[in-house]
Design an enzyme around this catalytic site. Structure first.
Site, mmCIF file in Angstrom:
data_model
loop_
_atom_site.group_PDB
_atom_site.id
_atom_site.type_symbol
_atom_site.label_atom_id
_atom_site.label_comp_id
_atom_site.label_asym_id
_atom_site.label_seq_id
_atom_site.Cartn_x
_atom_site.Cartn_y
_atom_site.Cartn_z
ATOM 1 N N CYS A 35 48.426 29.496 50.144
ATOM 2 C CA CYS A 35 48.854 29.601 51.539
ATOM 3 C C CYS A 35 50.363 29.746 51.557
ATOM 4 O O CYS A 35 51.038 29.514 50.564
ATOM 5 C CB CYS A 35 48.464 28.344 52.307
ATOM 6 S SG CYS A 35 46.712 27.973 52.218
ATOM 7 N N ARG B 59 50.358 35.735 50.397
ATOM 8 C CA ARG B 59 49.823 34.537 49.751
ATOM 9 C C ARG B 59 48.476 34.138 50.339
ATOM 10 O O ARG B 59 47.705 33.438 49.704
ATOM 11 C CB ARG B 59 50.789 33.364 49.899
ATOM 12 C CG ARG B 59 52.184 33.621 49.332
ATOM 13 C CD ARG B 59 53.101 32.457 49.652
ATOM 14 N NE ARG B 59 52.622 31.248 49.027
ATOM 15 C CZ ARG B 59 52.934 30.897 47.771
ATOM 16 N NH1 ARG B 59 53.698 31.680 47.053
ATOM 17 N NH2 ARG B 59 52.454 29.796 47.242
ATOM 18 N N TRP C 36 44.959 30.723 53.214
ATOM 19 C CA TRP C 36 43.908 31.271 52.354
ATOM 20 C C TRP C 36 42.897 30.136 52.232
ATOM 21 O O TRP C 36 43.132 29.148 51.545
ATOM 22 C CB TRP C 36 44.474 31.642 50.979
ATOM 23 C CG TRP C 36 43.543 32.471 50.170
ATOM 24 C CD1 TRP C 36 43.427 33.832 50.163
ATOM 25 C CD2 TRP C 36 42.595 32.008 49.187
ATOM 26 N NE1 TRP C 36 42.464 34.225 49.267
ATOM 27 C CE2 TRP C 36 41.938 33.127 48.658
ATOM 28 C CE3 TRP C 36 42.226 30.735 48.729
ATOM 29 C CZ2 TRP C 36 40.943 33.028 47.682
ATOM 30 C CZ3 TRP C 36 41.229 30.632 47.760
ATOM 31 C CH2 TRP C 36 40.615 31.768 47.247
ATOM 32 N N ASN D 173 49.794 23.514 51.580
ATOM 33 C CA ASN D 173 49.340 24.522 50.609
ATOM 34 C C ASN D 173 48.865 23.758 49.381
ATOM 35 O O ASN D 173 49.650 23.030 48.767
ATOM 36 C CB ASN D 173 50.500 25.454 50.245
ATOM 37 C CG ASN D 173 50.139 26.358 49.074
ATOM 38 O OD1 ASN D 173 48.969 26.673 48.860
ATOM 39 N ND2 ASN D 173 51.137 26.733 48.288
ATOM 40 N N GLY D 174 47.594 23.883 49.030
ATOM 41 C CA GLY D 174 47.065 23.138 47.876
ATOM 42 C C GLY D 174 45.703 22.576 48.204
ATOM 43 O O GLY D 174 45.062 22.999 49.182
ATOM 44 N N GLU E 248 41.874 46.332 32.630
ATOM 45 C CA GLU E 248 42.849 46.256 33.730
ATOM 46 C C GLU E 248 42.583 47.346 34.767
ATOM 47 O O GLU E 248 42.659 47.120 35.976
ATOM 48 C CB GLU E 248 44.280 46.351 33.192
ATOM 49 C CG GLU E 248 45.384 46.444 34.229
ATOM 50 C CD GLU E 248 45.421 45.329 35.265
ATOM 51 O OE1 GLU E 248 46.106 45.506 36.287
ATOM 52 O OE2 GLU E 248 44.718 44.308 35.081
ATOM 53 N N LYS F 220 41.842 46.697 38.754
ATOM 54 C CA LYS F 220 42.609 47.300 39.851
ATOM 55 C C LYS F 220 41.673 47.944 40.867
ATOM 56 O O LYS F 220 41.798 47.769 42.073
ATOM 57 C CB LYS F 220 43.603 48.351 39.308
ATOM 58 C CG LYS F 220 44.848 47.735 38.686
ATOM 59 C CD LYS F 220 45.791 47.088 39.635
ATOM 60 C CE LYS F 220 45.656 45.581 39.778
ATOM 61 N NZ LYS F 220 45.837 44.742 38.638
ATOM 62 N N GLU G 207 39.700 45.262 42.856
ATOM 63 C CA GLU G 207 40.508 44.446 43.781
ATOM 64 C C GLU G 207 40.788 45.143 45.107
ATOM 65 O O GLU G 207 40.724 44.538 46.160
ATOM 66 C CB GLU G 207 41.871 44.155 43.161
ATOM 67 C CG GLU G 207 41.910 43.103 42.110
ATOM 68 C CD GLU G 207 43.354 42.775 41.779
ATOM 69 O OE1 GLU G 207 43.911 41.897 42.448
ATOM 70 O OE2 GLU G 207 43.927 43.433 40.881
ATOM 71 N N HIS H 34 25.152 48.775 23.694
ATOM 72 C CA HIS H 34 24.451 47.488 23.491
ATOM 73 C C HIS H 34 23.943 46.927 24.818
ATOM 74 O O HIS H 34 23.716 45.730 24.953
ATOM 75 C CB HIS H 34 25.388 46.494 22.794
ATOM 76 C CG HIS H 34 25.877 46.995 21.462
ATOM 77 N ND1 HIS H 34 25.063 47.124 20.359
ATOM 78 C CD2 HIS H 34 27.099 47.474 21.100
ATOM 79 C CE1 HIS H 34 25.764 47.627 19.353
ATOM 80 N NE2 HIS H 34 26.986 47.860 19.778
ATOM 81 N N LYS I 250 47.936 36.409 46.410
ATOM 82 C CA LYS I 250 48.854 36.845 45.363
ATOM 83 C C LYS I 250 48.990 35.813 44.251
ATOM 84 O O LYS I 250 48.969 36.132 43.062
ATOM 85 C CB LYS I 250 50.218 37.152 45.961
ATOM 86 C CG LYS I 250 51.251 37.656 44.975
ATOM 87 C CD LYS I 250 50.828 38.984 44.401
ATOM 88 C CE LYS I 250 51.722 39.519 43.320
ATOM 89 N NZ LYS I 250 51.150 40.651 42.615
HETATM 90 C C1 AGP Z 1 45.982 40.938 39.768
HETATM 91 O O1 AGP Z 1 46.119 42.124 40.429
HETATM 92 C C2 AGP Z 1 45.587 39.807 40.585
HETATM 93 N N1 AGP Z 1 46.448 39.615 41.651
HETATM 94 C C3 AGP Z 1 45.323 38.548 39.807
HETATM 95 O O2 AGP Z 1 44.328 38.817 38.873
HETATM 96 C C4 AGP Z 1 46.544 37.991 39.066
HETATM 97 O O3 AGP Z 1 46.861 38.783 37.979
HETATM 98 C C5 AGP Z 1 46.188 36.582 38.559
HETATM 99 O O4 AGP Z 1 45.905 35.793 39.682
HETATM 100 C C6 AGP Z 1 47.320 35.983 37.741
HETATM 101 O O5 AGP Z 1 48.455 35.850 38.522
HETATM 102 P P1 AGP Z 1 49.850 35.476 37.824
HETATM 103 O O6 AGP Z 1 50.223 36.577 36.902
HETATM 104 O O7 AGP Z 1 50.792 35.330 38.963
HETATM 105 O O8 AGP Z 1 49.619 34.180 37.092
#
Ligand code: AGP
Length: 615
Positions: free
Chosen positions: A2, A27, A81, A107-108, A488, A492, A495, A511, A610
């Site tokens: 958050c 966030r 969030w 936040n937490g 990766e 992408k 996401e 497999h 994020k």
């Molecule tokens: C990646 O696009 C995502 N936002 C997510 O997987 C991110 O890489 C992961 O949460 C790790 O974040 P960080 O690198 O800030 O630790």
């Protein structure tokens, strides 16, 4: 998770808090709220709504009508969030106390909120929300006997879990109390005002002078004064940090999305990552922040890499780099798994924790676990002053500039560049010759130009993206360094376009996953002209044989791939150890343009945030 913003000063708190919440929206963005105080014993004006900060602004306009011409100089705001309780008005923050004297943003996660809630209900309190946070507001009311800070500290001492909180009270219209345990809190210092936020992007437009709270700290902030102490009221001093980036870096700069801006920033962000760190004369690199001298590097028995998400895939590339060029056995862990599986820690080993935000709770927990076991931990972070950066105390900053788009892009390529520079440094302390080191360093100096040349392919990539934007499933395949690049690429796409995509080692399809291939399931093959290409071409044939369209990401002028694919994205030639960088930039653009064609909210994909500050 958050975003929190709090303001006390002479200016209008509403504007400052709302613009801060907009900056922190990456966030968390499923509901938002604000609490404002005008004068002592006047009511706290609490406005909250499901949806984005824009929706909050709409509700606020109506709520402020009775106060036209009057200024609020104290307030707290929150963009959420959801963890406990679905995104709706009741569950959004701020949460007022029963008597309305206090309001809290958090936040937490409060892990023992269930039992605290039960006890409060038994003592006559009723709850308006399903959140964990509301217990804090009621506990403060219960502990209050005139000492605002004391009441907050007493309430916090009953909590288990993580928090970054800010509290205001209508009984103390010139004071904010904020505290941190596990979730980030930054304090912006200016002559006659104080701005508190989850991260500096909500502060830098007002001041570049920032103090970061440490775990267990509580701050009493007024216009003129900032008082930091422990919960037991023992004064704590913190150094002031000067933020070295400016507002333009957190603006879109004419791009439609932060993600596209950050993809296009990579020639510069990579140049910043390399700046002052390549030493061709020694065939090595200089990474002073690691505070590791040659004997330490030479004596390393093992490297354990811990990270999450995109950073984890960069870590997988790091594993190959450490083993290939430094001859150090390396294993890479999903950070949450690291602690849970109680790893065997070899003497003379070290951990490398990779995190863009430096706030990811699972990675932080792995760092704390490794430190508990007494091994040195190096951090690779982008956010200066972040929790993991301070917890590790040594490592390498990416210098990639702020990354706002939830989907990580430039951080990945800079993480790979840093891991390559670390591998060269370790290698030169072990088995890499000056000539070998020099040729690697020379290749690394070319990376920004490599990135630029992939970006020049955007039109071709956009056309292909539009061709495949209707697909519901994708596979990404690669071998060696291309395996993490494939994973990766799949991440992408998942996401930001909400298309199901899997990244696989190219040899693994037969497999099992091969059963899923058919005409409607495209396969993206990372197949630049590096070792492993020939075998990957064979795997591409296997996919074509099942009628799957195959999109190759291949080296320019390499005609050997044409017969094995349906479409091809060309990237410049580069050595294997760096090939994940141009390949992933191409994958970022492909995913971006598919998501754009599907009208997805690219910078704020549903259900994501994020930095994931809860475990
Ligand atoms: C990646 O696009 C995502 N936002 C997510 O997987 C991110 O890489 C992961 O949460 C790790 O974040 P960080 O690198 O800030 O630790």
């Amino acid at each position: 998770m958050c975003g929190i913003v709090a303001y006390v000063g002479a200016r209008d708190a509403v504007g400052i808090i709302i613009s801060g919440l907009h900056r922190l929206e990456y966030r968390g963005y499923d509901s938002a709220g604000i609490a404002l105080c005008q004068e002592a014993n006047g009511p706290l004006l609490v406005v909250k709504t499901p949806g984005k900060v824009l929706d909050l602004e709409k509700s606020l306009r109506d709520a402020l009508l009775p106060y036209a011409g009057k200024k609020f100089t104290l307030g707290i705001g929150h963009t959420r969030w959801a963890t406990h309780g679905e995104p709706n008005r009741e569950n959004s923050h701020p949460h007022p106390s029963r008597n309305g004297n206090f309001a809290v943003v958090h936040n937490g996660i409060i892990e023992n909120y269930g039992e605290l809630k039960k006890r409060l209900i038994a003592r006559g309190y009723s709850f308006a929300s399903q959140t964990d946070t509301e217990v804090i507001a009621h506990l403060i009311e219960e502990c209050y006997e005139g000492d605002f800070r004391g009441a907050v500290a007493a309430a916090l001492e009953q909590l288990e879990g993580t928090y970054g909180i800010a509290v205001i009270s209508r009984l103390h219209p010139d004071t904010i109390i904020a505290a941190r345990q596990g979730s980030p809190i930054a304090i912006g210092i200016r002559d006659d005002e104080t701005i508190i936020a989850s991260d500096v992007s909500a502060i830098v437009t007002h001041t570049k002078q920032v103090i970061y709270l440490g775990d267990g700290d509580i701050v009493t902030a007024t216009r003129e004064n900032v008082d930091i102490a422990s919960l037991k009221n023992v004064p704590v001093s913190h150094e002031m940090t000067h933020i070295d980036w400016d507002i333009s870096q957190i603006e879109k700069g004419g791009y439609e999305h932060f993600m596209l801006k950050e993809i296009h920033e990579q020639p510069d962000s990579l140049a910043n990552t390399l700046r002052g760190r390549l030493v061709p004369s020694e065939g090595s690199t200089r990474l002073g922040g690691m505070r590791m001298d040659l004997p330490d590097m030479a004596g390393l028995s093992r490297v354990a890499i811990a990270a999450c998400g995109t950073s984890y895939y960069a870590g997988v590339v790091g594993k190959y780099l450490f083993e290939d060029f430094a001859g150090i056995p390396a294993d890479v862990q999903q950070a949450a798994e690291y602690r849970d599986r109680n790893p065997i820690i070899l003497p003379d080993s070290c951990m490398v924790a990779v995190s863009q935000s430096g706030e990811t709770a699972d990675t932080l927990a792995a760092v704390v676990e490794a430190k508990r076991k007494g091994i040195p931990v190096l951090g690779i972070c982008n956010v200066v002053g972040s929790t993991i950066a301070r917890e590790t105390g040594r490592g390498v900053y990416l210098h990639a500039g702020p990354e706002i788009g939830v989907a990580s892009t430039k951080a990945f390529t800079s993480q790979v560049a840093v891991l390559a520079m670390m591998a060269i440094a370790f290698g030169r302390a072990r088995r890499l010759s000056v000539a070998e080191g020099r040729s690697m360093v020379d290749e690394m100096a070319r990376i920004p130009d490599l990135a630029r040349r992939v970006l020049e392919q955007e039109d071709a990539i956009r056309k292909l993206a539009h061709k495949y934007a209707g697909a519901h499933n994708f596979f990404y395949i690669g071998r060696g360094y291309m395996f993490p690049a494939a994973m990766e690429g799949a991440l992408k796409l998942k996401e930001i376009s909400y298309i199901h995509a899997e990244g696989y080692h190219a040899a693994e399809l037969k497999h099992g996953p091969l059963a899923l291939l058919e005409e409607s399931v495209p396969v993206v093959a990372a197949v630049p002209d590096v070792p492993g290409k020939i075998k990957t071409l064979g795997n591409m044939q296997e996919c074509k044989a099942r009628k799957s369209p195959v999109i190759a990401i291949a080296t320019e002028n390499d005609s050997s791939v044409t017969a094995h694919c349906t479409d091809v994205i060309r990237i410049p030639a580069c050595p294997e150890f760096l090939a994940a960088i141009p390949v992933v930039i191409a994958e970022q653009l492909f995913a971006y343009h598919i998501a754009k064609a599907r009208g997805c909210p690219i910078d704020q994909p549903r259900n994501l945030a994020k930095s994931v500050t809860v475990e």
